[in-house]
Scaffold this motif. Sequence first.
Motif, PDB file in Angstrom:
ATOM      1  N   ASP A 132      47.086  16.287  50.674  1.00  0.00           N
ATOM      2  CA  ASP A 132      46.994  16.683  52.007  1.00  0.00           C
ATOM      3  C   ASP A 132      48.388  16.398  52.955  1.00  0.00           C
ATOM      4  N   ARG A 133      49.140  15.217  52.358  1.00  0.00           N
ATOM      5  CA  ARG A 133      50.405  14.740  53.040  1.00  0.00           C
ATOM      6  C   ARG A 133      51.458  16.050  52.520  1.00  0.00           C
ATOM      7  N   ARG A 134      51.564  16.312  51.369  1.00  0.00           N
ATOM      8  CA  ARG A 134      52.134  17.484  50.826  1.00  0.00           C
ATOM      9  C   ARG A 134      51.886  18.644  52.066  1.00  0.00           C
ATOM     10  N   ILE A 135      50.780  18.935  52.157  1.00  0.00           N
ATOM     11  CA  ILE A 135      50.691  20.301  52.711  1.00  0.00           C
ATOM     12  C   ILE A 135      50.946  20.015  54.316  1.00  0.00           C
ATOM     13  N   LEU A 136      50.837  18.781  54.911  1.00  0.00           N
ATOM     14  CA  LEU A 136      51.324  18.438  56.238  1.00  0.00           C
ATOM     15  C   LEU A 136      52.666  18.518  56.324  1.00  0.00           C
ATOM     16  N   GLU A 137      53.366  18.233  55.237  1.00  0.00           N
ATOM     17  CA  GLU A 137      54.982  18.003  55.278  1.00  0.00           C
ATOM     18  C   GLU A 137      55.412  19.456  55.534  1.00  0.00           C
ATOM     19  N   ARG A 144      41.578  24.009  56.580  1.00  0.00           N
ATOM     20  CA  ARG A 144      40.112  23.890  57.127  1.00  0.00           C
ATOM     21  C   ARG A 144      39.704  22.575  57.235  1.00  0.00           C
ATOM     22  N   ARG A 145      39.545  21.866  56.154  1.00  0.00           N
ATOM     23  CA  ARG A 145      39.064  20.377  56.276  1.00  0.00           C
ATOM     24  C   ARG A 145      39.961  19.611  57.265  1.00  0.00           C
ATOM     25  N   LEU A 146      41.489  19.771  57.145  1.00  0.00           N
ATOM     26  CA  LEU A 146      42.176  18.849  57.844  1.00  0.00           C
ATOM     27  C   LEU A 146      41.957  19.405  59.225  1.00  0.00           C
ATOM     28  N   GLU A 147      41.735  20.763  59.647  1.00  0.00           N
ATOM     29  CA  GLU A 147      41.432  20.948  60.909  1.00  0.00           C
ATOM     30  C   GLU A 147      39.988  20.315  61.626  1.00  0.00           C
ATOM     31  N   GLU A 148      39.073  20.562  60.673  1.00  0.00           N
ATOM     32  CA  GLU A 148      37.731  19.898  61.174  1.00  0.00           C
ATOM     33  C   GLU A 148      37.955  18.450  61.516  1.00  0.00           C
TER      34      GLU A 148
END
Length: 147
Positions: free
Chosen positions: A6-11, A40-44
Amino acid sequence: MLDDTDRRILEVLLKDSRISLKDLAGQIGLSSPSISERVRRLEERGVIRAFTVEIDPKALGYQLQAIVRIRPLPGKLHIVRKLIEEIPEFCECDKVTGDDCYVARLHLRSIDQLDPVLDRIADHAETNTSIIKSRPIERRPPPLQRE
């Protein structure tokens, strides 16, 4: 909590929120459906609130920015808040603790615009204004590393 993926995705999204899911998947090392589900889960969960455009105020002719500390007069808090919301030059406003109730950011085309904007709230609040000379640190997210 965020895991390392998740952190890598956000970066990656912080660098380019317009990246395609296919390219994002390639950079992270997951399949496109897996990346799509993670985003999608990060948005939810409210981690990602929006994919947005950052506009340079100077490109629109706003050459000056100011920080305004605002202390409403007794009984005028709600009036001042409504006025701040209605004045388009106020681009941000935080309600804060301490002597002042609000700290706001103004975008102005010139210094000549400052007094007319502040005059709109002058009957209802005391203000203290600082002109921004530069931004050594641009707005950035909190650290993404593990706690």
